[in-house]
Design an enzyme around this catalytic site. Structure first.
Site, PDB file in Angstrom:
ATOM      1  N   ASP A  29       0.884  -1.033  -0.131  1.00  0.00           N
ATOM      2  CA  ASP A  29       0.164   0.211  -0.078  1.00  0.00           C
ATOM      3  C   ASP A  29       0.839   1.435  -0.175  1.00  0.00           C
ATOM      4  OD1 ASP A  29      -1.925  -1.894   0.271  1.00  0.00           O
ATOM      5  OD2 ASP A  29      -2.867  -1.122   2.189  1.00  0.00           O
ATOM      6  N   TYR A  32       1.907   2.490  -3.452  1.00  0.00           N
ATOM      7  CA  TYR A  32       0.661   3.229  -4.015  1.00  0.00           C
ATOM      8  C   TYR A  32       0.590   4.490  -3.446  1.00  0.00           C
ATOM      9  CZ  TYR A  32      -4.180   3.911  -5.897  1.00  0.00           C
ATOM     10  OH  TYR A  32      -5.164   4.409  -6.546  1.00  0.00           O
ATOM     11  N   GLU A 107     -26.868 -16.416 -11.845  1.00  0.00           N
ATOM     12  CA  GLU A 107     -25.883 -15.250 -11.157  1.00  0.00           C
ATOM     13  C   GLU A 107     -26.429 -15.166  -9.786  1.00  0.00           C
ATOM     14  OE1 GLU A 107     -25.600 -11.987 -13.399  1.00  0.00           O
ATOM     15  OE2 GLU A 107     -25.283 -13.154 -15.373  1.00  0.00           O
ATOM     16  N   LYS A 109     -28.176 -12.569  -7.040  1.00  0.00           N
ATOM     17  CA  LYS A 109     -28.777 -11.238  -6.942  1.00  0.00           C
ATOM     18  C   LYS A 109     -27.974 -10.619  -5.656  1.00  0.00           C
ATOM     19  CE  LYS A 109     -33.209  -9.178  -7.501  1.00  0.00           C
ATOM     20  NZ  LYS A 109     -33.047  -8.305  -6.537  1.00  0.00           N
ATOM     21  N   ARG A 130     -30.528   4.212 -11.142  1.00  0.00           N
ATOM     22  CA  ARG A 130     -31.620   3.874 -11.984  1.00  0.00           C
ATOM     23  C   ARG A 130     -32.758   4.486 -11.911  1.00  0.00           C
ATOM     24  NH1 ARG A 130     -36.290   1.016 -11.082  1.00  0.00           N
ATOM     25  NH2 ARG A 130     -36.762  -0.420 -12.841  1.00  0.00           N
ATOM     26  N   LYS A 280     -30.838 -16.369 -16.058  1.00  0.00           N
ATOM     27  CA  LYS A 280     -30.895 -15.582 -17.805  1.00  0.00           C
ATOM     28  C   LYS A 280     -30.643 -16.733 -18.604  1.00  0.00           C
ATOM     29  CE  LYS A 280     -28.731 -11.659 -15.331  1.00  0.00           C
ATOM     30  NZ  LYS A 280     -27.546 -10.819 -15.276  1.00  0.00           N
ATOM     31  N   LYS A 304     -36.563 -15.031  -5.434  1.00  0.00           N
ATOM     32  CA  LYS A 304     -36.199 -14.448  -4.078  1.00  0.00           C
ATOM     33  C   LYS A 304     -36.050 -15.487  -3.041  1.00  0.00           C
ATOM     34  CE  LYS A 304     -36.402  -9.719  -4.192  1.00  0.00           C
ATOM     35  NZ  LYS A 304     -37.387  -9.036  -4.642  1.00  0.00           N
TER      36      LYS A 304
HETATM   37  S1  IVH Z   1     -29.930  -8.501 -14.667  1.00  0.00           S
HETATM   38  C1  IVH Z   1     -33.376  -5.925 -16.922  1.00  0.00           C
HETATM   39  N1  IVH Z   1     -28.239  -9.461 -12.609  1.00  0.00           N
HETATM   40  O1  IVH Z   1     -31.828  -6.923  -9.207  1.00  0.00           O
HETATM   41  C2  IVH Z   1     -32.790  -6.022 -15.732  1.00  0.00           C
HETATM   42  N2  IVH Z   1     -29.819  -7.702 -11.983  1.00  0.00           N
HETATM   43  O2  IVH Z   1     -35.114  -6.475 -10.467  1.00  0.00           O
HETATM   44  C3  IVH Z   1     -31.601  -6.707 -15.697  1.00  0.00           C
HETATM   45  N3  IVH Z   1     -29.572  -7.446  -9.403  1.00  0.00           N
HETATM   46  O3  IVH Z   1     -32.678  -3.965 -11.166  1.00  0.00           O
HETATM   47  C4  IVH Z   1     -30.941  -7.023 -14.510  1.00  0.00           C
HETATM   48  N4  IVH Z   1     -27.864  -8.858  -8.962  1.00  0.00           N
HETATM   49  O4  IVH Z   1     -30.460  -3.920  -9.614  1.00  0.00           O
HETATM   50  C5  IVH Z   1     -29.299  -8.528 -12.812  1.00  0.00           C
HETATM   51  N5  IVH Z   1     -26.700 -10.467 -11.207  1.00  0.00           N
HETATM   52  C6  IVH Z   1     -27.845  -9.702 -11.523  1.00  0.00           C
HETATM   53  C7  IVH Z   1     -28.362  -9.033 -10.183  1.00  0.00           C
HETATM   54  C8  IVH Z   1     -29.184  -7.935 -10.759  1.00  0.00           C
HETATM   55  C9  IVH Z   1     -28.597  -7.659  -8.616  1.00  0.00           C
HETATM   56  C10 IVH Z   1     -30.755  -6.407  -9.347  1.00  0.00           C
HETATM   57  C11 IVH Z   1     -30.867  -5.134 -10.181  1.00  0.00           C
HETATM   58  C12 IVH Z   1     -31.959  -5.386 -10.828  1.00  0.00           C
HETATM   59  C13 IVH Z   1     -33.001  -5.899  -9.861  1.00  0.00           C
HETATM   60  C14 IVH Z   1     -33.826  -7.053 -10.505  1.00  0.00           C
END
Ligand code: IVH
Length: 307
Positions: A29, A32, A107, A109, A130, A280, A304
């Protein structure tokens, strides 16, 4: 002098990337800090040499009187929710009915705040919240203080990348310890604390909160030559962004359920809060075929965790 400034930028960007994105520091550190102070001293004498991507912007800038409202180039949508295996099976059935067999990129959330980062010719120029999905607030100065957000990237791209800014559990505990010691009101949870930090008009205060970020999407995957979500994440890594290494490509719902079970049990061990799992459709052509509702993509869903 200009050459030295360039050298310092390169070194500091590299050390910052190794430390905060790769989680693999290569210099102490103190090294840096020494280089950073050399750069600060030069910029004080020669303000004209200070650029918007200088490593010195991490410490914050003069306070703003308000945040400007800015329209998103493409709306920031949200995800439909699933609360049970039945909900997920219904999602999967709909997807397969429309586009046939698919793989899913699955992924974590992250429980933070969605942000959109704009890069022009590889330089970070603007970061928005957002907001209502159409219009966000310009919180660029605050986002510049997040070390894991690259101020310059490895390719001269012009595009928008989206992700979740969050406060790691460790930063949250430290913040509340400090607040308790000062007799101040405690933050309710890391998400609120992160939101409060990003809403600071004084980015020098935001800089004191140790926020982090994971990037997970791009407006148009073609802009980074990706033809699937898994390729997009790998490309974002290669370009210099921090993506979440915890992710899995699943070939069917059985594998999705296993992954959900894994993280339902292990989520406490993570360094940050998650509130679910995002599923996804991996293939971009199939995403396009599925399209969007007014509010959310039909090719993704958020599972969720039970509250
Ligand atoms: S994809 C079209 N991936 O969850 C929206 N969202 O309602 C595509 N979030 O607004 C979002 N981790 O703030 C995505 N790995 C992830 C995420 C993620 C957290 C949040 C994001 C989004 C909300 C979903």
């Amino acid at each position: 002098m200009e050459k030295r400034v360039q050298e310092l930028h390169q070194l500091l960007h590299r050390y910052n990337y190794e430390y905060h994105v790769l989680d693999n520091p290569t210099v102490p550190d103190a090294e840096y800090d020494k280089l950073l102070h050399e750069l600060i001293a030069i910029e004080e004498k020669h303000p004209e040499l200070k650029t918007q991507d200088s490593p010195t912007v991490r410490v914050g800038a003069e306070p703003l009187s308000k945040f400007d409202k800015v329209n998103h180039d493409t709306p920031m949508l949200s995800l439909g929710n699933a609360f049970s295996e039945e909900d997920l099976i219904a999602f999967d059935t709909r997807v397969r009915n429309e586009v046939g067999n698919v793989e899913y990129m699955v992924e974590l959330k992250i429980d933070g705040l969605a942000v959109s980062l704009k890069y022009v010719d590889g330089v970070f120029v603007q970061g928005l919240t957002r907001g209502d999905g159409t219009t966000g607030e310009n919180i660029t100065e605050n986002l510049r203080t997040i070390y894991a957000i690259p101020l310059t990237i490895k390719e001269p791209l012009t595009f928008e990348v989206r992700g979740e800014a969050y406060m790691p559990k460790k930063s949250f505990i430290a913040l509340n310890e400090q607040r308790a010691a000062n007799g101040e009101q405690l933050a309710a949870n890391p998400r609120n604390a992160a939101a409060g930090s990003l809403r600071q008009l004084d980015s020098r205060l935001a800089a004191k909160r140790k926020l982090d970020i994971f990037l997970y999407s791009v407006n148009d995957l073609r802009e980074i030559n990706a033809s699937s979500q898994s390729e997009a994440l790998d490309r974002l890594d290669a370009i210099g962004f921090k993506t979440n290494p915890e992710r899995r490509l699943c070939k069917d719902m059985q594998e999705v359920f296993e992954y959900i079970k894994l993280w339902t049990e292990k989520r406490e061990n993570l360094a940050y809060d998650i509130d679910g799992i995002v599923i996804k459709v991996n293939n971009l052509a199939k995403q396009d075929e599925l399209g969007f509702t007014a509010k959310s993509p039909k090719w993704a869903i958020a599972y969720k965790f039970p509250a």
